[in-house]
Structures are given as C-alpha cells and as structure tokens.
Write a protein that holds these residues in place. Structure first.
Motif, short mmCIF file in Angstrom:
data_model
loop_
_atom_site.label_atom_id
_atom_site.label_comp_id
_atom_site.label_asym_id
_atom_site.label_seq_id
_atom_site.Cartn_x
_atom_site.Cartn_y
_atom_site.Cartn_z
N GLU A 3 0.82 -1.21 0.00
CA GLU A 3 0.00 0.00 0.00
C GLU A 3 0.86 1.26 0.00
OE1 GLU A 3 -3.52 2.20 -0.10
OE2 GLU A 3 -3.30 0.02 -0.24
N GLN A 4 1.76 1.39 0.98
CA GLN A 4 2.59 2.59 1.09
C GLN A 4 3.59 2.69 -0.06
OE1 GLN A 4 2.44 5.16 3.86
NE2 GLN A 4 0.46 4.19 3.45
N PHE A 5 4.17 1.56 -0.44
CA PHE A 5 5.10 1.57 -1.58
C PHE A 5 4.36 1.94 -2.86
CE2 PHE A 5 7.53 -0.72 -4.96
CZ PHE A 5 8.66 0.04 -4.88
N GLY A 6 3.09 1.53 -2.95
CA GLY A 6 2.27 1.90 -4.10
C GLY A 6 2.03 3.40 -4.18
N VAL A 7 1.81 4.03 -3.02
CA VAL A 7 1.63 5.49 -2.98
C VAL A 7 2.88 6.19 -3.51
CG1 VAL A 7 1.38 7.50 -1.45
CG2 VAL A 7 -0.01 5.47 -1.07
N LEU A 8 4.05 5.76 -3.03
CA LEU A 8 5.31 6.36 -3.46
C LEU A 8 5.55 6.14 -4.95
CD1 LEU A 8 7.99 7.77 -2.83
CD2 LEU A 8 8.92 5.54 -2.14
N SER A 9 5.33 4.92 -5.41
CA SER A 9 5.56 4.59 -6.82
C SER A 9 4.62 5.36 -7.74
CB SER A 9 5.40 3.08 -7.05
OG SER A 9 6.34 2.35 -6.31
N TYR A 10 3.36 5.49 -7.31
CA TYR A 10 2.40 6.25 -8.11
C TYR A 10 2.83 7.71 -8.22
CZ TYR A 10 -1.71 9.10 -9.05
OH TYR A 10 -2.57 10.04 -9.58
N ALA A 11 3.23 8.31 -7.11
CA ALA A 11 3.65 9.72 -7.13
C ALA A 11 4.87 9.90 -8.03
CB ALA A 11 3.95 10.19 -5.71
N GLN A 12 5.85 8.99 -7.93
CA GLN A 12 7.04 9.08 -8.77
C GLN A 12 6.69 8.94 -10.25
OE1 GLN A 12 9.29 5.97 -6.57
NE2 GLN A 12 10.92 7.48 -6.37
N GLN B 198 1.71 2.49 -14.30
CA GLN B 198 1.53 2.58 -12.86
C GLN B 198 0.46 3.61 -12.48
OE1 GLN B 198 5.30 2.45 -10.60
NE2 GLN B 198 6.29 1.83 -12.51
N VAL B 199 0.38 4.68 -13.25
CA VAL B 199 -0.67 5.68 -13.01
C VAL B 199 -2.04 5.08 -13.29
CG1 VAL B 199 -1.62 7.90 -13.78
CG2 VAL B 199 0.86 7.63 -13.51
N MET B 200 -2.16 4.30 -14.37
CA MET B 200 -3.44 3.70 -14.74
C MET B 200 -3.84 2.58 -13.78
SD MET B 200 -3.10 3.79 -18.90
CE MET B 200 -4.78 3.29 -19.22
N ILE B 201 -2.86 1.84 -13.27
CA ILE B 201 -3.16 0.81 -12.27
C ILE B 201 -3.77 1.46 -11.02
CG2 ILE B 201 -2.13 -0.84 -10.65
CD1 ILE B 201 -0.12 -1.55 -12.84
N LYS B 202 -3.20 2.61 -10.62
CA LYS B 202 -3.74 3.33 -9.46
C LYS B 202 -5.20 3.73 -9.70
CE LYS B 202 -4.15 6.52 -6.10
NZ LYS B 202 -5.26 7.34 -6.60
N GLU B 203 -5.50 4.23 -10.89
CA GLU B 203 -6.85 4.69 -11.18
C GLU B 203 -7.84 3.53 -11.27
OE1 GLU B 203 -7.57 7.82 -11.07
OE2 GLU B 203 -5.45 8.29 -10.79
N PHE B 204 -7.40 2.39 -11.82
CA PHE B 204 -8.29 1.24 -11.97
C PHE B 204 -8.37 0.36 -10.72
CE2 PHE B 204 -7.51 1.72 -16.67
CZ PHE B 204 -8.84 1.88 -17.04
N MET B 205 -7.24 0.24 -9.98
CA MET B 205 -7.17 -0.79 -8.94
C MET B 205 -6.77 -0.30 -7.55
SD MET B 205 -5.40 -3.87 -11.15
CE MET B 205 -5.77 -5.08 -9.88
N PRO C 137 -8.39 -3.63 -16.62
CA PRO C 137 -9.68 -4.03 -16.05
C PRO C 137 -9.94 -5.54 -16.19
CG PRO C 137 -9.93 -2.06 -17.38
CD PRO C 137 -8.55 -2.59 -17.65
N ALA C 138 -9.41 -6.15 -17.24
CA ALA C 138 -9.67 -7.58 -17.49
C ALA C 138 -8.73 -8.50 -16.72
CB ALA C 138 -9.55 -7.86 -18.99
N LEU C 139 -7.42 -8.13 -16.66
CA LEU C 139 -6.43 -9.05 -16.09
C LEU C 139 -5.68 -8.47 -14.89
CD1 LEU C 139 -4.86 -10.30 -19.47
CD2 LEU C 139 -6.60 -11.45 -18.07
N ALA D 85 -1.27 -5.15 -17.21
CA ALA D 85 -0.30 -4.07 -17.41
C ALA D 85 1.05 -4.63 -17.85
CB ALA D 85 -0.15 -3.27 -16.12
N ALA D 86 1.43 -5.77 -17.28
CA ALA D 86 2.70 -6.41 -17.66
C ALA D 86 2.68 -6.86 -19.12
CB ALA D 86 2.99 -7.60 -16.74
N TYR D 87 1.55 -7.47 -19.53
CA TYR D 87 1.42 -7.88 -20.94
C TYR D 87 1.44 -6.66 -21.87
CZ TYR D 87 0.29 -12.77 -19.86
OH TYR D 87 0.35 -14.08 -19.46
N ALA D 88 0.78 -5.58 -21.44
CA ALA D 88 0.76 -4.35 -22.25
C ALA D 88 2.17 -3.81 -22.46
CB ALA D 88 -0.12 -3.30 -21.56
N THR D 89 2.97 -3.83 -21.39
CA THR D 89 4.36 -3.36 -21.49
C THR D 89 5.18 -4.25 -22.41
OG1 THR D 89 4.30 -2.41 -19.27
CG2 THR D 89 6.46 -2.89 -20.19
#
Length: 441
Positions: free
Chosen positions: A50-59, A244-251, A389-391, A396-400
């Motif tokens: 959770e906290q690492f996600g906040v930092l990663s999203y902001a970065q 990572q920004v989109m993961i935050k918005e979706f998940m 949204p599907a996976l 996101a990993a497959y998209a990359t």
C-alpha cells in the motif's frame, strides 16, 4: 586476446582516458544497483504494497512530465561545450534558464492536477515535493560540463557518496519505524546532495555560477536542436510511467505497489545495454566510414550481443522469480512474481531498442525513432485501458511486453528506410547470425 587488448590500451592514451571516464560511471551504476537490491528492497518490504504503491504512483505521475524539465538538452549541451568552450557560461546559463522554465511548467501542471484528482493529502504532498525537485535538477547542467571535459568522476563521486549516505538514512528510518514521508525526504536529499556536490566541484575547479549568462539567441539555438529529443523524451516518459498511473486509477495503491516491486527488479538491468552501446558506438561510426560491409557486420554483431545479454538476464529470473520475490519482498508481495515473469521478457526488446537507437543516430533517422516510440506509446496506453480491467496488474505487464516489442522491433518494418534494422533484429532474435558465425562479437 587479453594481451592484444592490453597492448592496444597501452598504445592509445586517448582510449585509456575515455575508458577511465566510463569506469567511474559504471562503478556508480553498479553500486546503485547493489544498494537497490539490498537497501531498496528492504525499504519496499518495510513500506508494504500500500505505502510503496503510494510512493511509486507519485514518482510515476511526476515522471510523466520529467522530460519538460531536462528538455533533452544534456547531450546537446555536451556537444556545444566541446565545440565552443569559450561560450561555456552562455551555454550553461541558457540551458539552466530553459530547464528552470521547464520545471515551472511542470509545477503548474502538477498544481492544477492536485485540484482535479481525488488523491489523498499525503499523495499530493509527495507529488508536490517531487515536482519541486525538478528545479534543483536544473543545476545538473554542471554534470554536462564535466562530461564535456571527460571528467565524469566528479559526477560519479558525488553520486556514490550521496547513495551511501541515503542508504544509511533509509536503514535508520526503517529501524526507527518512521513513516513514508521520511523516505520521500531521502529522495529529496539525494537530489539536493548531488546538486550541492556538483556546485562544489564546479567552483573548486575555478568556475563560478555567477558568470552564467542567459541568451535568447543561444536558448533558441539549443531548443532548435533539442526538440526531437524533447518530443521523444515526453513519449518515453508516458510510455514508461503510464502503466503505474493507470493501475492506481483502476485498482488502487496496493496493486501499484505489487506491480512496481516487480518492475524495479526487471528494470534494474537496463543500464547494461546503455553503457555497452555507448562504448561500442564509436566503433560503429568508424566502420560506417571505412566500408558498408564492415558497418553492417558490426551492427549485426551488436544486435546479436544485445539478444544474448537479454537472455542472460531473463533465464535466471524466469527460473527463480517466485523464490526471488519471496526472499526479497516477502509474502505480502506474492502477486509480484507473475508480473516479473512477464515484464522481464521485455528486456530483450529493450536491449535491442537501445542498440537500434544508435543505428537511428548513425543514419540520421531520429525522426523515425520518434515515430517508432510513438507507436509503442499508443499501443501501451490502449492495451493498458483494455487489459488492466480484465487481467489486473498482469494485464499491465502484458501491455508493457507487447508495446516494447512494437516500439523496438516491429515498428521499423513499416518504413522502407528503417526496414533493414528490423531484419537484423529478427536475425538476432532467432540466433541466425550467431549460429552461422559461431561467435557473438
């Protein structure tokens, strides 16, 4: 072979000078990697998803706009300083002014964004702190000055000392049970310490910041040459950070933390092709001058080398990913292993892409490079919208992975002038030339 190499180095003082200069940068990169795989992993484990996600999203959010701060000027500054040392103060002053203007634009964007988003107060505070650091980063034009004099050790030494001190601070904060914001302050310390060190070495060498002068004429000249790099920098920033920004918005933040933990392990090796290709690039250019056959041969061998290096990185990770995540991050990051398995596969495409960028430069095809990166960015954004949204984070990993293949390998096939590099990369991927020649380089 070693004897010949030793003799060559001994007889080429200029080569030795550049080799020593590169060794400082390599040492700094390796130390940063070791600390990232030790203290950095400890910090990730301590903060939790959770906290690492906040930092990663902001970065990642701030990182999307980072190209507006540097403006792609670093290599241009070095080139101009090498050509015109007598214009040093005007070049540095104008570059500093442009990058400060870029940071101002970033802060305006970030300030508007925090009023429009629904982030919590802590996330927005971290975003603002990281955004303000771009102003401090403007002083790193000094590093371009040292690079132009083949004195990268000043930059590297400052970075090495800063990394060591920040590692100690992180350990202290972990043992003391400090909150997330203190680790953000360590990130700020890294930037400020590096800048202070560069300024100290700069003044120690007899130079003065007060001598810098801004010139609109010089600024426009720099921007004229840098605009393709600015555009490609913006594309790469979106391309590398949007997931990572989109993961935050979706998940949510926890999913960002799971994903980012895997990505940081996967991307830790990206410095390898950058340093190797930069070191071998002069040999590629010299071959182009001598003969087309030698030029194409060296290019093919470079692509071959990138694939082999990619395989050397990928195979151990695929075999040990579950064990690595468990040992390094703990059970809380169990979802990261699957992401790492997919994301690491893209390393071979990234390695090829770095080599192919050198080919674009040697052929003066920078515009095609921007278009290829643009293809990758568009594919990445679209796939993230569809697959997250599907996976979930696996999507996101497959998209990359897919977008890295598109940008680095597939996109050049669509243009007649760049199609040759596509076939060379394809031969490398299927080991055609390696098996034929039975050697890599």
């Amino acid at each position: 072979m070693i004897g010949k190499l030793t003799t060559y180095i001994a007889n080429n003082a200029g080569f030795t000078r550049y080799l020593k200069n590169t060794s400082w940068l390599m040492a700094e990169k390796i130390l940063r990697l070791l600390i990232a795989l030790s203290v950095g992993v400890w910090v990730t484990r301590y903060l939790g998803p959770e906290q690492f996600g906040v930092l990663s999203y902001a970065q990642s959010f701030v990182g999307i706009f980072a190209a507006l701060s540097s403006l792609g000027l670093n290599d241009i500054i070095i080139r101009e300083l090498v050509k015109s040392q007598d214009q040093k103060d005007v070049i540095l002053g104008s570059s500093f002014g442009l990058q400060t203007l870029g940071s101002t634009i970033i802060m305006l964007i970030l300030t508007i964004s925090i009023f429009l988003n629904d982030n919590d107060a802590l996330t927005n505070k971290i975003i603002i702190i990281l955004g303000l650091l771009t102003f401090v980063n403007s002083f790193t034009v000094i590093s371009s000055y040292f690079h132009s004099l083949v004195q990268s050790k000043y930059f590297a030494v400052t970075g090495l000392v800063g990394v060591f001190i920040s590692a100690l601070l992180k350990i202290y904060f972990i043992l003391g049970g400090y909150s997330l914001i203190f680790f953000v302050y360590v990130l700020a310390f890294d930037v400020i310490f590096l800048t202070a060190g560069l300024i100290w070495f700069y003044t120690k060498s007899g130079q003065s910041l007060l001598a810098w002068r801004f010139s609109w004429k010089m600024a426009m000249s720099l921007l004229k040459d840098a605009w393709p790099l600015i555009l490609s920098g913006i594309i790469v920033s979106i391309y590398m950070k949007i997931d990572q920004v989109m993961i935050k918005e979706f998940m949510g933040n926890s999913s960002v933390g799971q994903y980012s933990a895997a990505v940081r392990l996967s991307e830790a090796w990206y410095f390898i092709p950058t340093i190797i290709c930069s070191s071998l690039f002069p040999a590629i250019i010299n071959a182009k001058i001598k003969s087309e056959e030698l030029y194409m041969s060296r290019l093919q061998k470079l692509y071959n080398l990138m694939v082999v290096l990619g395989a050397v990185v990928i195979l151990p990770v695929l075999l040990l990913s579950d064990w690595m995540i468990g040992i390094l991050y703990g059970e809380a990051f169990s979802q990261s292993a699957g992401v790492l398995d997919i994301h690491i596969l893209g390393s071979v495409f990234v390695f090829l892409g770095v080599a192919n960028q050198k080919w674009f430069i040697s052929e003066n095809f920078q515009a095609y490079n921007i278009i290829c990166l643009g293809f990758g960015m568009v594919v990445n954004v679209i796939l993230n919208i569809v697959l997250i949204p599907a996976l979930g984070i696996m999507g996101a990993a497959y998209a990359t992975l897919i977008s890295q293949f598109v940008a680095s390998v597939l996109a050049p096939v669509f243009f007649k002038k760049t199609r040759g590099s596509f076939f060379m990369m394809l031969r490398a991927l299927f080991f055609v030339q390696i098996f034929k020649d039975r050697k890599i380089v």
